[in-house]
Design a protein around this motif. Structure first.
Motif, PDB file in Angstrom:
ATOM      1  N   ASP A   1      -5.580  -0.805  -4.981  1.00 35.19           N
ATOM      2  CA  ASP A   1      -4.935  -1.505  -3.574  1.00 35.19           C
ATOM      3  C   ASP A   1      -5.742  -2.326  -3.173  1.00 35.19           C
ATOM      4  O   ASP A   1      -6.765  -2.325  -2.188  1.00 35.19           O
ATOM      5  CB  ASP A   1      -4.726  -0.418  -2.508  1.00 35.19           C
ATOM      6  N   GLU A   2      -5.620  -3.851  -3.330  1.00 29.94           N
ATOM      7  CA  GLU A   2      -6.620  -4.750  -2.880  1.00 29.94           C
ATOM      8  C   GLU A   2      -7.837  -4.479  -3.161  1.00 29.94           C
ATOM      9  O   GLU A   2      -8.724  -4.775  -2.245  1.00 29.94           O
ATOM     10  CB  GLU A   2      -6.106  -4.947  -1.455  1.00 29.94           C
TER      11      GLU A   2
ATOM     12  N   SER B   1       0.810  -1.044   0.075  1.00 34.37           N
ATOM     13  CA  SER B   1      -0.162   0.080  -0.018  1.00 34.37           C
ATOM     14  C   SER B   1       0.795   1.271   0.040  1.00 34.37           C
ATOM     15  O   SER B   1       0.607   2.283  -0.750  1.00 34.37           O
ATOM     16  CB  SER B   1      -0.882   0.099   1.276  1.00 34.37           C
TER      17      SER B   1
HETATM   18 MG   LIG Z   1      -2.198  -2.728   2.098  1.00 32.91          MG
END
Ligand SMILES: [Mg+2]
Ligand SMILES: Nc1ncnc2c1ncn2[C@@H]1O[C@H](COP(=O)(O)OP(=O)(O)O)[C@@H](O)[C@H]1O
Lengths: 288, 257
Positions: free
Chosen positions: A184-185, A72
């Motif tokens: 991000d995911e 991240s």
């Molecule tokens: Mg993360």
């Protein structure tokens, strides 16, 4: 770094780097020797440790690694949300110092504006960039149709399921027609079934938009399914461990996970991670 | 089944008791006051209070008093709330502004606004400005603190999402941060409604020429206890209506819930 340039056994030869190779020339994202350090109560934490990478125009690159390895943070730095401690991020040749509307971002949580309807959420970006209201809403309506939420155009986010909210978040990021989409995911908080549908949606979407996509995940299957290239990050201070080309044919669908070429690639990834260290591997197993 | 029937019977009884509660107490008060056990000058029966209130309304003074008090509360509330929200957004969002103002506000905030009456009289005499000042003072700090805290609780993800979409700074403050903090701000505003009435009492007791509390004070000086009680009832009703309507308004303000 200067020491390398001054190495006597390798005389400095400009012809090696100029003109740049085809891949390097087309690189829209360049991360150069990037380090990011956080001040934590227990002292300084190196979240990203001298990472370099390049992503070519139109490429789909995944970054895989265990939780807490700095994925991240690396992505936020590409977004201009995190200041480099060392090194830099170049987007289309320009250093990222603050967020830019041509770089879109989808977070793990949808982070939709709860006071805005689906339509207004998606129209937010174009409005913020000064587009007239009618045009912003027209852009929103087009994207709503694309994500298949026409019936929910005037619904408020809290009335939607997690998967629907994340689709709105993706549409909202696309409304500014970003040249780079950072994710991000984005499917990390969804149940397995919804996630599979979303992955197929994203594959389909990718055929239609020509954005460069950087996709963070801790799920190896997801990374291989979606990407042209998978970067594997190590735990501890975040570093890129390996850069794997995924040369599976497109168009792909989530059915690909049963194919031999796919399984071989996945085994490579897992072996790599296993050799990197027990700790990273175990975290990975738990997550995938 | 029998449990259900019993509980619905209990429910009906409690509704009946609730409806009769106020009339029953009023009736008892009337009886006690008329029985001669208590001094009716100090403790007049409800009928006397009702007559005083009717007379107050008929003379036209009630409307003038109501308007004078309402104007003070409304203006003071509006100015104090607006100032509290604007400064709360700024101190909540900008470290430097917070470092500059928050220590000062935290020193001034705990002083009960009523304690400022003497100095307000010195500064403003018996003018409307002084009364407005007291109400504004009371409202401001409550709303400021609620906004300041609310701004810090705004989901950081929302702010980052807005940044990524190119949201300009002014829209960030007055849309994303303001609406993100709105649930906290409305709680502060509702507290401030009652505070504005407390400070109104202090402001009018300090000296006024019209107003509900002013009327109560005049009636007290003339030993018109019925009028005093009527005034108290009017003030209670006004404050109640203000609080209720604000609660309804606040629910609508956070419209996306
Ligand atoms: Mg993360
Ligand atoms: N704002 C922050 N302050 C302090 N430490 C942080 C902060 N953000 C991330 N970290 C630390 O940096 C490391 C990498 O975090 P992150 O990039 O979120 O990892 P990932 O996304 O791979 O799970 C972790 O050790 C985390 O605790």
């Amino acid at each position: 770094m200067t020491p390398r340039l001054l190495r006597p056994d390798q005389p400095l030869r400009l012809v090696d780097t100029y003109p740049p190779s085809a891949a390097a020339r087309q690189a829209i994202i360049r991360v150069e020797d990037l380090s990011i350090v956080f001040d934590a109560p227990s002292g300084q934490v190196i979240a990203v440790d001298r990472v370099s990478l390049a992503v070519a125009q139109g490429e789909f690159v995944s970054i895989v690694g265990p939780s807490g390895c700095g994925k991240s943070t690396l992505l936020n730095a590409m977004a201009g949300l995190e200041r480099p401690f060392g090194g830099q991020v170049l987007m289309a040749g320009e250093a990222m110092r603050k967020p830019r509307p041509e770089i879109g971002m989808v977070f793990q949580q949808p982070h939709l504006f709860p006071w805005k309807s689906v339509r207004r959420n998606i129209a937010h970006g174009p409005r913020a960039l000064g587009k007239p209201k009618a045009e912003a809403l027209r852009i929103a309506d087009g994207l709503i149709e694309m994500i298949g939420l026409t019936r929910f155009a005037s619904a408020y986010p809290h009335t939607l399921s997690g998967g629907m909210q994340q689709r709105v978040a993706i549409a909202r990021a696309l409304a500014n027609q970003p040249s780079v989409l950072l994710m991000d995911e984005p499917f990390g908080a969804l149940d397995a079934q919804t996630r599979a549908v979303m992955q197929d949606n994203l594959l389909e979407l990718r055929e239609r938009i020509n954005a460069t996509i950087v996709f963070v995940t801790h799920d190896i299957d997801e990374a291989i399914l979606l990407s042209d290239r998978v970067l594997i990050m190590s735990a501890g201070p975040g570093r890129i461990l390996r850069d794997l080309q995924v040369s599976l044919p497109r168009p792909r669908s989530s059915a690909i996970v049963a194919e031999a070429a796919y399984l071989a690639l996945k085994r490579d990834c897992l072996d790599l991670i296993r050799s990197e260290g027990r700790r990273a591997f175990e975290q990975m197993e738990i997550k995938t | 089944m029998s449990v259900g029937r019993r509980s619905s019977a209990t429910e009906r009884l409690s509704v009946l008791v609730a409806v009769l509660s106020v009339p029953a107490f009023t009736g008892m008060w009337e009886l006690v006051a008329r029985s001669g056990i208590v001094n009716t000058v100090l403790f007049p029966p409800p009928s006397t209070v009702a007559v005083a209130v009717l007379e107050w309304i008929r003379s036209g003074q009630f409307f003038a008093d109501l308007m004078a008090s309402l104007a003070r509360v409304a203006a003071g509330f509006a100015i104090g709330a607006a100032g509290g929200i604007v400064l709360g957004i700024l101190t909540g969002r900008f470290r430097l502004v917070s470092s500059l103002l928050s220590p000062l506000f935290h020193i001034l905030r705990p002083i009960p606004p009523i304690a400022f009456v003497p100095i307000v009289i010195l500064w403003f005499g018996l003018s409307e400005t002084g009364k407005l000042f007291l109400v504004v003072w009371g409202v401001f700090f409550t709303v400021w603190l609620a906004t300041h805290i609310g701004v810090q609780k705004v989901d950081h993800g929302l702010i980052r999402a807005a940044q990524m979409l190119g949201t300009p700074q002014s829209q960030m403050l007055w849309e994303i941060v303001l609406l993100g903090a709105l649930p906290y701000i409305t709680v502060g505003l509702r507290t401030a409604v009652s505070i504005s009435f407390y400070t109104l009492v202090a402001a009018e007791l300090a000296g006024a020429f019209a107003g509900i509390v002013y009327r109560i004070e005049i009636a007290q000086q003339n030993m018109q206890t019925g009028q005093v009680m009527g005034g108290l009832a009017a003030l209670g009703l006004l404050s109640f209506v203000a609080d209720r309507s604000f609660a309804i308004l606040a629910e609508r303000a956070v419209w996306w819930r």
